[in-house]
Scaffold this motif. Sequence first.
Motif, mmCIF file in Angstrom:
data_model
loop_
_atom_site.group_PDB
_atom_site.id
_atom_site.type_symbol
_atom_site.label_atom_id
_atom_site.label_comp_id
_atom_site.label_asym_id
_atom_site.label_seq_id
_atom_site.Cartn_x
_atom_site.Cartn_y
_atom_site.Cartn_z
ATOM 1 N N ARG A 53 -30.370 0.127 37.254
ATOM 2 C CA ARG A 53 -29.748 1.599 38.505
ATOM 3 C C ARG A 53 -28.036 0.207 38.525
ATOM 4 O O ARG A 53 -27.376 1.268 38.772
ATOM 5 N N ALA A 54 -28.593 -1.137 39.113
ATOM 6 C CA ALA A 54 -28.407 -1.082 39.534
ATOM 7 C C ALA A 54 -26.437 -2.137 38.458
ATOM 8 O O ALA A 54 -25.750 -2.420 39.109
ATOM 9 N N SER A 55 -26.676 -2.122 37.081
ATOM 10 C CA SER A 55 -25.612 -2.874 36.225
ATOM 11 C C SER A 55 -24.869 -1.551 36.339
ATOM 12 O O SER A 55 -24.431 -0.691 36.302
ATOM 13 N N GLY A 59 -15.419 -2.976 33.360
ATOM 14 C CA GLY A 59 -14.175 -2.311 33.889
ATOM 15 C C GLY A 59 -14.722 -1.758 35.337
ATOM 16 O O GLY A 59 -13.719 -1.068 35.779
ATOM 17 N N GLU A 60 -16.127 -1.583 35.234
ATOM 18 C CA GLU A 60 -16.932 -0.312 36.326
ATOM 19 C C GLU A 60 -16.736 -1.012 37.328
ATOM 20 O O GLU A 60 -17.287 -2.060 37.505
ATOM 21 N N THR A 61 -15.841 -0.231 38.694
ATOM 22 C CA THR A 61 -16.165 -0.352 40.318
ATOM 23 C C THR A 61 -17.866 0.087 40.526
ATOM 24 O O THR A 61 -18.508 0.499 40.159
ATOM 25 N N LEU A 62 -17.994 -0.523 41.990
ATOM 26 C CA LEU A 62 -19.007 0.369 42.591
ATOM 27 C C LEU A 62 -19.293 0.930 42.756
ATOM 28 O O LEU A 62 -20.105 2.081 42.531
ATOM 29 N N ALA A 63 -18.162 1.538 43.123
ATOM 30 C CA ALA A 63 -18.492 3.319 43.295
ATOM 31 C C ALA A 63 -18.666 4.144 41.987
ATOM 32 O O ALA A 63 -19.367 5.451 42.302
#
Length: 100
Positions: A53-55, A59-63
């Motif tokens: 789930r948290a991966s 280049g991806e932001t947390l949002a």
Amino acid sequence: MDSTNYTSFPYVQTFQKPQTLGHTNVQKRRQDLYDCGVDRKHSLNSWDETFRRASLKPGETLAEQKARMTRVENCMKAKGYVMLDFGECGPLKKPTGLCN
């Protein structure tokens, strides 16, 4: 103390059909997850730890990650799945039987 007593079930196994808790059709769940946008590079087998789930994708932001997982989870709920908390599954060494 053995820290493996607290090893959690893979995230994929927290998606369960309410009428078949612990006996959800894993092939159908896998296909539903792919249909809901999970990348096919993940095997989604019960032992596969690459789908978390948290991966973050490169280049991806947390949002963006949160929005992606919200879409997947909402899609799975629309397909009739419930999401169990990791605690409802139990640790791997002492499973509750609810998560297959």
